[in-house]
Design a protein around this motif. Structure first.
Motif, PDB file in Angstrom:
ATOM      1  N   PHE A   1       0.883  -1.385   0.362  1.00 55.58           N
ATOM      2  CA  PHE A   1       0.281  -0.421  -0.116  1.00 55.58           C
ATOM      3  C   PHE A   1       1.218   1.517  -0.368  1.00 55.58           C
ATOM      4  O   PHE A   1       0.688   1.947  -0.516  1.00 55.58           O
ATOM      5  CB  PHE A   1      -0.809  -0.148   0.709  1.00 55.58           C
ATOM      6  N   ARG A   2       2.243   1.126   0.777  1.00 54.80           N
ATOM      7  CA  ARG A   2       2.892   2.466   1.093  1.00 54.80           C
ATOM      8  C   ARG A   2       3.460   2.331  -0.281  1.00 54.80           C
ATOM      9  O   ARG A   2       3.859   3.893  -0.661  1.00 54.80           O
ATOM     10  CB  ARG A   2       3.750   1.853   1.881  1.00 54.80           C
ATOM     11  N   LEU A   3       3.366   1.769  -1.093  1.00 57.68           N
ATOM     12  CA  LEU A   3       4.508   1.845  -2.655  1.00 57.68           C
ATOM     13  C   LEU A   3       3.342   2.521  -3.947  1.00 57.68           C
ATOM     14  O   LEU A   3       3.944   3.182  -4.377  1.00 57.68           O
ATOM     15  CB  LEU A   3       5.234   0.463  -2.958  1.00 57.68           C
ATOM     16  N   ALA A   4       2.075   2.379  -3.244  1.00 57.88           N
ATOM     17  CA  ALA A   4       1.994   2.621  -4.311  1.00 57.88           C
ATOM     18  C   ALA A   4       1.022   3.946  -3.956  1.00 57.88           C
ATOM     19  O   ALA A   4       0.854   4.427  -3.138  1.00 57.88           O
ATOM     20  CB  ALA A   4      -0.092   1.963  -4.684  1.00 57.88           C
ATOM     21  N   ASP A   5       1.126   4.157  -5.555  1.00 56.66           N
ATOM     22  CA  ASP A   5       0.915   6.093  -5.441  1.00 56.66           C
ATOM     23  C   ASP A   5      -0.956   5.928  -4.534  1.00 56.66           C
ATOM     24  O   ASP A   5      -1.899   5.189  -4.965  1.00 56.66           O
ATOM     25  CB  ASP A   5      -0.042   6.440  -6.851  1.00 56.66           C
ATOM     26  N   GLN A   6      -1.379   7.106  -4.038  1.00 50.72           N
ATOM     27  CA  GLN A   6      -1.953   7.551  -2.465  1.00 50.72           C
ATOM     28  C   GLN A   6      -2.983   6.732  -3.530  1.00 50.72           C
ATOM     29  O   GLN A   6      -4.093   7.153  -4.638  1.00 50.72           O
ATOM     30  CB  GLN A   6      -2.500   8.756  -2.490  1.00 50.72           C
ATOM     31  N   CYS A   7      -4.351   5.947  -2.810  1.00 44.16           N
ATOM     32  CA  CYS A   7      -5.608   5.548  -3.030  1.00 44.16           C
ATOM     33  C   CYS A   7      -5.712   4.578  -4.237  1.00 44.16           C
ATOM     34  O   CYS A   7      -6.598   4.429  -5.011  1.00 44.16           O
ATOM     35  CB  CYS A   7      -6.579   6.645  -3.239  1.00 44.16           C
ATOM     36  N   THR A   8      -4.566   3.895  -4.759  1.00 39.46           N
ATOM     37  CA  THR A   8      -5.035   3.345  -5.964  1.00 39.46           C
ATOM     38  C   THR A   8      -5.464   2.143  -5.685  1.00 39.46           C
ATOM     39  O   THR A   8      -4.944   0.650  -6.599  1.00 39.46           O
ATOM     40  CB  THR A   8      -3.242   3.015  -6.929  1.00 39.46           C
ATOM     41  N   ILE A   9      -4.894   1.416  -4.508  1.00 37.98           N
ATOM     42  CA  ILE A   9      -5.770  -0.011  -3.557  1.00 37.98           C
ATOM     43  C   ILE A   9      -6.729   0.101  -3.211  1.00 37.98           C
ATOM     44  O   ILE A   9      -6.898   0.894  -2.427  1.00 37.98           O
ATOM     45  CB  ILE A   9      -4.243  -0.472  -2.803  1.00 37.98           C
ATOM     46  N   GLU A  10      -6.954  -0.870  -3.927  1.00 38.45           N
ATOM     47  CA  GLU A  10      -8.770  -1.014  -2.874  1.00 38.45           C
ATOM     48  C   GLU A  10      -8.759  -1.416  -1.284  1.00 38.45           C
ATOM     49  O   GLU A  10      -7.634  -2.060  -0.501  1.00 38.45           O
ATOM     50  CB  GLU A  10      -9.128  -2.693  -3.755  1.00 38.45           C
ATOM     51  N   SER A  11      -9.596  -0.676  -0.505  1.00 40.07           N
ATOM     52  CA  SER A  11      -9.659  -1.153   0.956  1.00 40.07           C
ATOM     53  C   SER A  11      -9.446  -1.610   1.273  1.00 40.07           C
ATOM     54  O   SER A  11      -9.597  -2.574   2.349  1.00 40.07           O
ATOM     55  CB  SER A  11     -11.129  -0.023   1.894  1.00 40.07           C
ATOM     56  N   THR A  12     -10.057  -3.166   0.309  1.00 40.29           N
ATOM     57  CA  THR A  12     -10.145  -5.276   1.111  1.00 40.29           C
ATOM     58  C   THR A  12      -8.722  -6.310   1.663  1.00 40.29           C
ATOM     59  O   THR A  12      -8.679  -6.421   2.113  1.00 40.29           O
ATOM     60  CB  THR A  12     -11.105  -5.422   0.081  1.00 40.29           C
ATOM     61  N   LEU A  13      -7.506  -4.778   0.215  1.00 45.75           N
ATOM     62  CA  LEU A  13      -6.546  -5.368   0.969  1.00 45.75           C
ATOM     63  C   LEU A  13      -6.013  -4.837   1.223  1.00 45.75           C
ATOM     64  O   LEU A  13      -5.283  -5.616   2.925  1.00 45.75           O
ATOM     65  CB  LEU A  13      -5.396  -5.215  -0.063  1.00 45.75           C
ATOM     66  N   ALA A  14      -6.330  -3.538   2.774  1.00 46.19           N
ATOM     67  CA  ALA A  14      -5.863  -3.459   3.922  1.00 46.19           C
ATOM     68  C   ALA A  14      -6.780  -4.458   5.126  1.00 46.19           C
ATOM     69  O   ALA A  14      -6.238  -4.599   5.966  1.00 46.19           O
ATOM     70  CB  ALA A  14      -5.911  -1.835   3.835  1.00 46.19           C
ATOM     71  N   GLU A  15      -7.651  -4.179   4.353  1.00 50.88           N
ATOM     72  CA  GLU A  15      -8.350  -5.587   5.702  1.00 50.88           C
ATOM     73  C   GLU A  15      -8.278  -6.233   6.124  1.00 50.88           C
ATOM     74  O   GLU A  15      -7.980  -7.047   6.975  1.00 50.88           O
ATOM     75  CB  GLU A  15     -10.271  -4.892   5.122  1.00 50.88           C
ATOM     76  N   GLU A  16      -7.857  -6.849   4.366  1.00 53.61           N
ATOM     77  CA  GLU A  16      -6.882  -8.728   4.818  1.00 53.61           C
ATOM     78  C   GLU A  16      -5.828  -8.363   5.364  1.00 53.61           C
ATOM     79  O   GLU A  16      -5.655  -9.372   6.613  1.00 53.61           O
ATOM     80  CB  GLU A  16      -6.938  -9.015   3.026  1.00 53.61           C
ATOM     81  N   ALA A  17      -4.717  -7.329   5.290  1.00 55.68           N
ATOM     82  CA  ALA A  17      -3.987  -7.625   6.416  1.00 55.68           C
ATOM     83  C   ALA A  17      -3.768  -7.102   7.187  1.00 55.68           C
ATOM     84  O   ALA A  17      -3.324  -7.586   8.294  1.00 55.68           O
ATOM     85  CB  ALA A  17      -2.861  -6.594   6.081  1.00 55.68           C
ATOM     86  N   LEU A  18      -5.210  -6.594   8.151  1.00 56.09           N
ATOM     87  CA  LEU A  18      -5.869  -5.543   9.520  1.00 56.09           C
ATOM     88  C   LEU A  18      -6.030  -7.105   9.622  1.00 56.09           C
ATOM     89  O   LEU A  18      -5.481  -7.417  11.265  1.00 56.09           O
ATOM     90  CB  LEU A  18      -6.758  -4.553   9.297  1.00 56.09           C
ATOM     91  N   ARG A  19      -6.824  -7.821   8.809  1.00 57.39           N
ATOM     92  CA  ARG A  19      -6.813  -9.485   9.783  1.00 57.39           C
ATOM     93  C   ARG A  19      -6.190  -9.880  10.508  1.00 57.39           C
ATOM     94  O   ARG A  19      -6.014 -10.710  11.066  1.00 57.39           O
ATOM     95  CB  ARG A  19      -8.386 -10.705   9.058  1.00 57.39           C
TER      96      ARG A  19
END
Length: 929
Positions: free
Chosen positions: A465-483
């Protein structure tokens, strides 16, 4: 020629040269650009071609090649093909025939053509063209132009009799062509342009423009030295690096890396180095592998006699010399790369092994040891990790990244503590700090392969996520990481912050605030004060955007955190907090941001600079310091600041270009940003860039285009219930455009947006709302009330930024003129013109000037009605409004209304000025004797 203008043509470090060319295009005359192959002659002339065509000039471009040098009239054929069809019909018959024969457009029948006929024909054609339009003749690579064309063109130019400004001639040549007869035939004034080697900063800008933002100064400077400042050669070297032609290896500051040798140069350099004796090549291989080594260090590794003989041979063949402090250096950096490239893998390992055994610096020792490892070894891996930590502390993050990678590769498999994964992750982090997203992504892929446990996989997803330009990754990816992230962990706090940011970007204020509050709590629990500060910044932004929560309390928490945890917080982060959210009248935030920029460059943390420069540009633009903002943008370009976010770069360019008047460049950046915002489904960026488009089109007075963009912003604000967006007063432009097309209901809506914004976080928005509402009143015919409100706005000078205050004066002048008070209207509009001009905002100065041009009358006291005259006399005599009302049997409100009209009619702004004006009137009135 401005730096930004030259950069728009892909030219860097050539502002002076382009300025000369521009002068020749405007005034006529000639210019000759001389430089070695690859110095940039063709790029300069290509820019001249574009500038000439934009200026409405006919361009005749001749670009010969070395294969055409022996073809008679090849260059002339190229030139004539660009002349309008039928132009030769006005030439005398012998000249037409000679030209046709020379160009092989007619059979060679009859008598031979006169040798002078072709030059005369060319002169006639040029004279005719110049009589109808300005002409620019450009000859690139003159050294390859055939003799017949050179002679004909030289004669034609030498004997051409026209006004100087009708013809401009630009020539580019290598040094061997500088003595051509054609150059001696060029008209005056003639300017000689010597294309010297480019400075390292210019090479860096070129590489970033052509190859991407990863070419920050630590990388590009080495290429600049290796290329000798030749832009073409620098591009070839950098492209070879990116293609992986040779693992060049990052070195410590002051050490030359091993760079790939471009194909066209490799054979020549190999010929030079092949003449060295084998023993000398062995010594010079050590010099190449070391990057920087002294004679004493060489003698500690090899026999002094061999070293001495090797250095003598190197000097004899002009390959290497002993310089200051007895450091051995190559006469051309690529000679070292050639020697290194020619060695076998075992010879290279042996050279690095010798250096690792003898060098004292732990970083250099470990770096060389990494080149000798052929199988995993934890001892070596640990030494490399230690060297990486030292390099990071020394401010060499790129070298630290390479050493962490080497440590990970040297780590034996099967360890319980997973040291390889942690080393890969450390490499990712330092590459990101250095602003090298390419290497960071490559290291992250290796880390992903080493990730076994859920927490490790969460770390990898967070870094993606940090490497991607801002907001180009869906929130589902961050939610998966949070789990996957453990409770009460650093990574969980970081992921909660990311999710809050994603929701804010998507326009979901409620979920954004909920996630961010969790991030604040989690980061405080695990004592990650850096994440806590980022989360508090995010919470403050959300509270402002939606007018929710307690932003002032959040600011107090930020101040308290900085006061208590300053040693554990990055300076860049603290400076960004000060600068990004600074209001327009903040005078204390600029210095910390500039200091943070200086320290980031010093430490090689180019990954911090995007945030720093967007904060600086916003801060300066909000304060209406447009020239300073433009210089900040130029500085960002010079030092390679835009490494982490293209959104931030486009936003900075939109701001600076729109205010400074380059609307085409501003429109391009804003439309590109808005398109990418839509693609990423980012409400935040889409709205911000559309607001920029709206302001740009208002500046261009393209009202329909402005409304198209600003209606979309209004829809976003209505849908998301946002009230603010980084202090943008976009509803002012919305109201402006709507007024111009008569959409008064939309003006009312714009005023509503401003009042909500002002009631929440922006007091200046309330002032802007008063201005726009006054203009709405005027549009509906309530001129007196409108003027009363606008005078109050203009008189309250510190309530608005200087730019917005100038807009208020513009509005007041427009309503004065509409009311028929042309004298004070003219004065007010000229004041607005001057204010915009002093701020460096030319399009708005032009608009105010045009408005002033629509007025012509001057104020006199004869314009006053009888009632107004009596009120004016009483007030001028020192009576208050209440006393005047009582004396004239009218209400105080009627006195105030009359005073408003009196002030605008007489072009006065105070009771003192009114008293002076009435006194002059009385002294000019004849009295009976």
């Amino acid at each position: 020629m401005e730096e930004g203008t030259a950069a728009a043509f892909g030219l860097f470090g050539r502002q002076a040269e382009l300025r000369v060319v521009n002068g020749v295009l405007i005034d006529g005359g000639s210019a000759v650009a001389v430089g070695d192959a690859g110095a940039g002659k063709s790029s300069l002339l290509k820019a001249a071609d574009q500038m000439a065509q934009r200026g409405g000039r006919r361009v005749l471009l001749v670009t010969p090649t070395q294969f055409e040098r022996e073809l008679p009239f090849a260059g002339l054929a190229d030139l004539i093909s660009q002349v309008p069809t039928g132009a030769e019909s006005s030439l005398p018959g012998p000249q037409r025939r000679a030209l046709a024969l020379a160009l092989q457009q007619a059979e060679p029948e009859g008598p031979d053509a006169d040798a002078l006929a072709v030059p005369l024909a060319l002169r006639g054609l040029l004279a005719r063209l110049c009589s109808t339009e300005p002409v620019v003749v450009i000859v690139d690579d003159l050294q390859w132009l055939d003799r017949a064309s050179t002679g004909s063109l030289g004669f034609a130019l030498r004997h051409l009799s026209i006004r100087p400004e009708r013809l401009s001639v630009l020539v580019g040549t290598r040094p061997e062509g500088a003595g051509s007869d054609l150059i001696r035939s060029l008209g005056e004034p003639r300017h000689d342009i010597s294309l010297a080697a480019l400075e390292a900063s210019a090479i860096g800008q070129l590489l970033r423009k052509r190859l991407g933002h990863r070419w920050t100064p630590p990388m590009s400077d080495a290429v600049a030295r290796a290329s000798g400042g030749n832009p073409f050669l620098a591009l070839m070297i950098a492209q070879a690096v990116e293609a992986g032609a040779l693992s060049w290896g990052v070195t410590a500051p002051g050490h030359e890396p091993v760079l790939p040798v471009p194909t066209g140069l490799a054979e020549l350099l190999h010929e030079r180095t092949a003449m060295l004796p084998p023993a000398a090549r062995e010594v010079l291989l050590l010099v190449s592998a070391a990057g920087r080594v002294t004679v004493a260090q060489l003698q500690a590794i090899m026999e002094p006699r061999q070293v001495r003989e090797a250095l003598e041979a190197a000097a004899d063949f002009d390959i290497a010399v002993v310089g200051a402090e007895t450091v051995v250096s190559f006469t051309h950096p690529l000679l070292g790369s050639t020697i290194y490239d020619a060695a076998t893998p075992s010879e290279r390992r042996q050279a690095h092994r010798r250096l690792a055994e003898k060098l004292e610096d732990p970083v250099e020792r470990a770096r060389h040891r990494s080149r000798t490892v052929t199988s995993p070894d934890e001892g070596v891996a640990g030494e490399l990790q230690q060297a990486a930590e030292i390099s990071r502390a020394r401010g060499a993050p790129a070298l630290a990244g390479e050493l962490f990678e080497s440590a990970a590769l040297a780590t034996p498999a099967g360890g319980v503590a997973d040291p390889a994964f942690n080393r890969w992750l450390s490499a990712v982090q330092v590459y990101m700090a250095a602003g090298d997203g390419v290497e960071a992504a490559a290291a992250l892929n290796r880390a992903s392969g080493a990730a076994v446990w859920p927490a490790q996989k969460a770390e990898v997803l967070a870094r993606r996520f940090r490497l991607a330009d801002q907001c180009t990754i869906e929130s589902t990816l961050a939610e998966e990481a949070l789990r996957l992230a453990p409770e009460n962990s650093d990574i969980r706090a970081e992921l909660l912050n990311m999710l809050g940011s994603i929701h804010r970007m998507h326009g979901d204020g409620e979920d954004a605030l909920r996630m961010i509050q969790m991030a604040v709590t989690e980061s405080a629990n695990v004592k990650r004060y850096d994440i806590q500060l980022v989360s508090l910044n995010e919470r403050f932004a959300i509270e402002q955007h939606w007018g929710r929560g307690q932003p002032q309390q959040t600011l107090r928490e930020i101040d308290e955190l900085i006061a208590n945890a300053a040693p554990d917080l990055p300076i860049a982060m603290m400076a960004w907090t000060r600068g990004f959210f600074a209001p327009w009248n903040d005078t204390a935030s600029e210095a910390p941001v500039r200091e943070a920029i200086r320290l980031a460059v010093e430490a090689g943390r180019y990954g911090d600079l995007s945030d720093m420069f967007i904060a600086l540009v916003l801060l300066l633009c909000r304060a209406s310091r447009i020239a300073d903002a433009h210089e900040a943008l130029n500085e960002a370009d010079r030092i390679g600041a835009w490494t982490t976010s293209s959104f931030q770069e486009d936003m900075a360019r939109t701001y600076v270009y729109e205010y400074s008047g380059d609307l085409a460049a501003a429109r391009e950046a804003a439309q590109r940003g808005a398109a990418r915002g839509r693609e990423a489904e980012s409400t935040y960026w889409t709205a911000g860039f559309l607001a920029g488009v709206g302001f740009i089109e208002c500046s261009a007075r393209a009202w329909s285009a402005a409304l198209d963009a600003l209606r979309e912003v209004a829809d976003i604000f209505t849908r998301t219930k946002m009230v603010d967006l980084e202090q943008l007063l976009w509803p002012v432009d919305y109201a402006d455009a709507a007024l111009q097309v008569g959409a008064l209901d939309e003006v009312e809506a714009a005023v509503g947006f401003l009042r909500r914004q002002g009631a929440s976080v922006r007091p200046e928005a309330l002032v802007a709302a008063d201005r726009c509402h006054a203009l709405l009143k005027a549009a509906r015919g309530d001129i007196d009330d409108a003027l009363h409100d606008l005078v109050a706005v203009v008189d309250h000078e510190r309530a608005e930024s200087p730019f917005e205050h100038a807009r208020s004066k513009l509005a007041l002048g427009q309503v004065y003129r509409r009311a028929g008070y042309k004298g004070i209207a003219n004065q007010t509009l000229l004041e607005a013109t001057e204010a915009f001009g002093l701020l460096g905002i030319p399009r708005w100065a032009e608009r105010a000037r045009d408005e002033a041009g629509r007025t012509s009358l001057h104020p006199t006291t004869d314009e006053l009605t009888e009632t107004e005259r009596r009120v004016a006399e009483h007030v001028a005599s020192g009576h208050s409004n209440q006393e005047t009302a009582a004396a004239l049997f009218m209400s105080v409100k009627t006195v105030e209304a009359n005073l408003t009209r009196i002030y605008r009619k007489l072009s006065v702004r105070s009771r003192t000025e009114l008293a002076n004006r009435m006194s002059k009137r009385d002294s000019a009135t004849p009295h009976p004797k």
